[in-house]
Every structure is written in C-alpha cells, then in structure tokens.
Motif scaffolding. Structure first.
Motif, PDB file in Angstrom:
ATOM      1  N   PRO A  56      -5.213 -21.216  -0.941  1.00 32.20           N
ATOM      2  CA  PRO A  56      -5.467 -19.824  -0.568  1.00 32.20           C
ATOM      3  C   PRO A  56      -5.205 -18.891  -1.751  1.00 32.20           C
ATOM      4  O   PRO A  56      -4.266 -19.110  -2.520  1.00 32.20           O
ATOM      5  N   PRO A  57      -6.036 -17.868  -1.914  1.00 35.13           N
ATOM      6  CA  PRO A  57      -5.765 -16.882  -2.961  1.00 35.13           C
ATOM      7  C   PRO A  57      -4.385 -16.255  -2.750  1.00 35.13           C
ATOM      8  O   PRO A  57      -3.904 -16.152  -1.618  1.00 35.13           O
ATOM      9  N   ALA A  58      -3.770 -15.841  -3.853  1.00 33.51           N
ATOM     10  CA  ALA A  58      -2.456 -15.212  -3.779  1.00 33.51           C
ATOM     11  C   ALA A  58      -2.414 -14.015  -4.719  1.00 33.51           C
ATOM     12  O   ALA A  58      -3.134 -13.974  -5.723  1.00 33.51           O
ATOM     13  N   GLU A  59      -1.579 -13.048  -4.375  1.00 33.02           N
ATOM     14  CA  GLU A  59      -1.388 -11.854  -5.198  1.00 33.02           C
ATOM     15  C   GLU A  59       0.076 -11.436  -5.099  1.00 33.02           C
ATOM     16  O   GLU A  59       0.763 -11.768  -4.121  1.00 33.02           O
ATOM     17  N   ILE A  60       0.542 -10.715  -6.097  1.00 31.35           N
ATOM     18  CA  ILE A  60       1.897 -10.179  -6.060  1.00 31.35           C
ATOM     19  C   ILE A  60       1.862  -8.940  -5.161  1.00 31.35           C
ATOM     20  O   ILE A  60       1.056  -8.033  -5.370  1.00 31.35           O
ATOM     21  N   ALA A  61       2.712  -8.940  -4.153  1.00 29.67           N
ATOM     22  CA  ALA A  61       2.679  -7.919  -3.100  1.00 29.67           C
ATOM     23  C   ALA A  61       3.076  -6.531  -3.595  1.00 29.67           C
ATOM     24  O   ALA A  61       3.813  -6.378  -4.558  1.00 29.67           O
ATOM     25  N   ARG A  62       2.565  -5.550  -2.896  1.00 28.45           N
ATOM     26  CA  ARG A  62       2.917  -4.136  -3.038  1.00 28.45           C
ATOM     27  C   ARG A  62       2.790  -3.595  -4.460  1.00 28.45           C
ATOM     28  O   ARG A  62       3.612  -2.777  -4.900  1.00 28.45           O
ATOM     29  N   GLY A  63       1.795  -4.046  -5.181  1.00 21.64           N
ATOM     30  CA  GLY A  63       1.556  -3.512  -6.520  1.00 21.64           C
ATOM     31  C   GLY A  63       2.663  -3.807  -7.512  1.00 21.64           C
ATOM     32  O   GLY A  63       2.788  -3.128  -8.518  1.00 21.64           O
ATOM     33  N   GLN A  64       3.459  -4.818  -7.223  1.00 17.61           N
ATOM     34  CA  GLN A  64       4.552  -5.197  -8.116  1.00 17.61           C
ATOM     35  C   GLN A  64       4.024  -6.099  -9.229  1.00 17.61           C
ATOM     36  O   GLN A  64       2.832  -6.321  -9.354  1.00 17.61           O
ATOM     37  N   SER A  65       4.931  -6.657 -10.025  1.00 16.02           N
ATOM     38  CA  SER A  65       4.549  -7.468 -11.171  1.00 16.02           C
ATOM     39  C   SER A  65       5.419  -8.716 -11.249  1.00 16.02           C
ATOM     40  O   SER A  65       6.382  -8.869 -10.490  1.00 16.02           O
TER      41      SER A  65
END
Length: 168
Positions: A56-65
């Motif tokens: 599954p695609p993943a991203e760092i939540a809430r515009g964090q880094s």
C-alpha cells in the motif's frame, strides 16, 4: 586514488521495487558511468525494512517530515490507515549500515518517497499534494553526514564528486 561510492535507490537503476511494483529509472550519462566504475551501492529501504512488492502507498502524516518520524513525533501511515513507521525506520537503519559498510559519503534517492525524498515528500493526505521535506532514510543519512541528492540533482552531485575525488 579511490573513487567515492554512491548509495542509490534501487528503483532509479531500474529495479521494480516501488510500492506499485514499478521502477523509476533516472537515465543520466553520469549514472551509466558510475555504474560501469562500480561506484553505485543499490538499496531499497522499504524492502530492507521488510515490505514486499506491491505494498500500500504510504506518506508521512500531517505534513510532517522524516526527522519527526525518527524523533517519534510523526508517523508514516499507509492508505489503510496503519502506522508503518517502524519498518520505515528499520529500512533507514539498514540503508545507513550499507552506506557505512561501503564508505558512501553520497546518496541519490528517489524524491517524493516517505523513505527517500530529499527535496519534497507527499503531505499525508494521499491527494497527490507535495510539500518541502525529507523522508525517513534521507533524514537518517543526512544526520550521519551522508550528502543526499534527488534524482533531479545528479548534475550537482557530479560536480561535488569531482571535488571529493580530487581531495581523496
């Protein structure tokens, strides 16, 4: 004179390791030359962290880094809502170990990725929105003195390598 080794994202040299099972080749004459000179050390932090292909695609939540993920103040989430921070951190640690093993002072990593992004990453909404930031692996490598470049910055790395190889 020993030439500097370069850690590089596996997808950039044609390995189909991205979340969707694709590669993201970065055709550039310098990459061809460095590969012929045996300077490239290939890694996929996500696979090293235990993920499979596809995933599954993943991203760092809430515009964090990535720095926040390493500090425990942010997390990487997948499209199912699961917190997948631990494997991303494990993959970053494996990439750092590989860089150290091969004496890599430089890395070329895939921009946009929650692991490898070094100029921009996605904002955690899964709507294709990007923001300035870095992924978990890029953050860990930079924290340990590895100079990280995006695939769009190969010319800049090439110039920096000329200086480093002259200094060696």
């Amino acid at each position: 004179m020993a030439m500097s080794k370069i850690l590089i994202s596996a997808c950039l040299v044609g390995h189909p390791v991205r979340y969707d099972g694709a590669a993201k080749p970065a055709p550039h004459p310098a990459l061809d030359r460095w590969q012929a000179e045996d300077r490239l050390v290939v890694v996929c932090p996500e696979l090293s962290g235990g993920f499979g292909v596809p995933r599954p695609p993943a991203e760092i939540a809430r515009g964090q880094s990535g720095e926040g993920v390493l500090e425990g103040t942010a997390c990487v989430i997948d499209t199912n809502g699961g917190d997948v921070s631990a494997p991303y951190i494990a993959g970053a640690e494996a990439a750092l170990a590989l860089a150290r093993e091969h004496g890599c002072r430089f890395a070329i990593l895939t921009d946009g990725s929650p692991s490898c992004g070094s100029v921009f990453i996605y904002d955690g909404t899964f709507r294709g929105r990007k923001h300035e930031g870095i992924g978990v692996t890029a953050a860990l490598l930079r924290a340990h003195g590895v100079l990280v470049f995006a695939e769009s910055e190969i010319d800049a790395l090439e110039a920096r390598l000329s200086e480093a190889d002259t200094e060696a």
